[in-house]
Design an enzyme around this catalytic site. Sequence first.
Site, mmCIF file in Angstrom:
data_model
loop_
_atom_site.group_PDB
_atom_site.id
_atom_site.type_symbol
_atom_site.label_atom_id
_atom_site.label_comp_id
_atom_site.label_asym_id
_atom_site.label_seq_id
_atom_site.Cartn_x
_atom_site.Cartn_y
_atom_site.Cartn_z
ATOM 1 N N CYS A 10 -15.455 -76.955 17.506
ATOM 2 C CA CYS A 10 -14.380 -75.859 17.374
ATOM 3 C C CYS A 10 -13.979 -76.091 15.928
ATOM 4 C CB CYS A 10 -13.191 -76.609 18.387
ATOM 5 S SG CYS A 10 -12.381 -77.966 18.260
ATOM 6 N N ASN A 13 -11.506 -79.927 15.642
ATOM 7 C CA ASN A 13 -12.065 -81.051 16.247
ATOM 8 C C ASN A 13 -10.864 -81.959 16.535
ATOM 9 O OD1 ASN A 13 -14.310 -83.774 15.654
ATOM 10 N ND2 ASN A 13 -13.942 -82.685 17.360
ATOM 11 N N CYS A 15 -8.534 -80.431 19.145
ATOM 12 C CA CYS A 15 -8.004 -79.877 20.367
ATOM 13 C C CYS A 15 -9.017 -79.462 21.499
ATOM 14 C CB CYS A 15 -7.118 -78.631 20.164
ATOM 15 S SG CYS A 15 -5.639 -78.801 19.161
ATOM 16 N N ARG A 16 -9.963 -78.523 21.295
ATOM 17 C CA ARG A 16 -10.708 -77.928 22.339
ATOM 18 C C ARG A 16 -12.115 -78.906 22.422
ATOM 19 N NH1 ARG A 16 -10.960 -72.214 19.769
ATOM 20 N NH2 ARG A 16 -10.557 -73.469 17.883
ATOM 21 N N SER A 17 -12.709 -79.075 21.355
ATOM 22 C CA SER A 17 -13.986 -79.902 21.404
ATOM 23 C C SER A 17 -13.874 -81.165 21.819
ATOM 24 C CB SER A 17 -14.934 -79.487 20.167
ATOM 25 O OG SER A 17 -14.202 -80.119 18.852
ATOM 26 N N ASP A 125 -8.025 -70.646 21.372
ATOM 27 C CA ASP A 125 -7.541 -71.672 20.214
ATOM 28 C C ASP A 125 -5.891 -71.912 20.862
ATOM 29 O OD1 ASP A 125 -6.405 -73.357 18.421
ATOM 30 O OD2 ASP A 125 -7.129 -72.078 16.913
HETATM 31 P P1 4NP Z 1 -9.129 -76.757 17.616
HETATM 32 O O1 4NP Z 1 -7.790 -76.415 17.279
HETATM 33 O O2 4NP Z 1 -10.092 -76.062 16.863
HETATM 34 O O3 4NP Z 1 -9.236 -76.578 18.993
HETATM 35 O O4 4NP Z 1 -9.260 -78.227 17.282
HETATM 36 C C1 4NP Z 1 -7.131 -76.157 16.142
HETATM 37 C C2 4NP Z 1 -6.743 -77.388 15.486
HETATM 38 C C3 4NP Z 1 -6.049 -77.124 14.288
HETATM 39 C C4 4NP Z 1 -5.989 -76.064 13.520
HETATM 40 C C5 4NP Z 1 -6.202 -74.779 14.378
HETATM 41 C C6 4NP Z 1 -7.048 -75.024 15.439
HETATM 42 N N1 4NP Z 1 -5.472 -75.795 12.343
HETATM 43 O O5 4NP Z 1 -5.145 -74.844 11.671
HETATM 44 O O6 4NP Z 1 -5.107 -76.865 11.670
#
Ligand code: 4NP
Length: 154
Positions: A10, A13, A15-17, A125
Amino acid sequence: MQTPKVLFICLGNICRSPTAEAVFKARAAAAALDVHVESAGTSGWHVGEPPDPRSVEAGQARGYSFAGQASRKVIRADFGLFDHILAMDMKNVAALKEICPESYLARIKLFLDYAPHAKTREVPDPYYGGGDGFARVLDLIEQASDGLIAALKQ
Ligand code: 4NP
């Protein structure tokens, strides 16, 4: 058969992955599927951080463990090491394709390709959204995990 290697991707790294890593590890173990599982981000914004507490809370409520996870950024060497590089959304796919050696491009897919009955092709997201975004992420990831397990067992 060699142990298949799966890398979930993702943006951050956190939340989703990491959720995909936790869910897929648990469901693969329950299905007696031997598989090596990691996750990584296309950005390095949260390198070294544990998964987001909101993801951990939602995942733990369904019995998943995030033990030992810390954010890392995907690197070129990953493309040769992992058989399946599964991205949460199309932006992740585009970012991966920019750095992937030509010979490994076929290893990159959307994770939800393994959830053909889901109403979306991308895991949204949840980072800036409301609380139920994390449950929605889990619902989609559970479906795709079962599809991937079925595919790897064939
Ligand atoms: P992820 O979510 O890609 O599912 O881990 C996010 C985590 C952090 C951010 C964006 C999406 N950020 O903008 O910091």
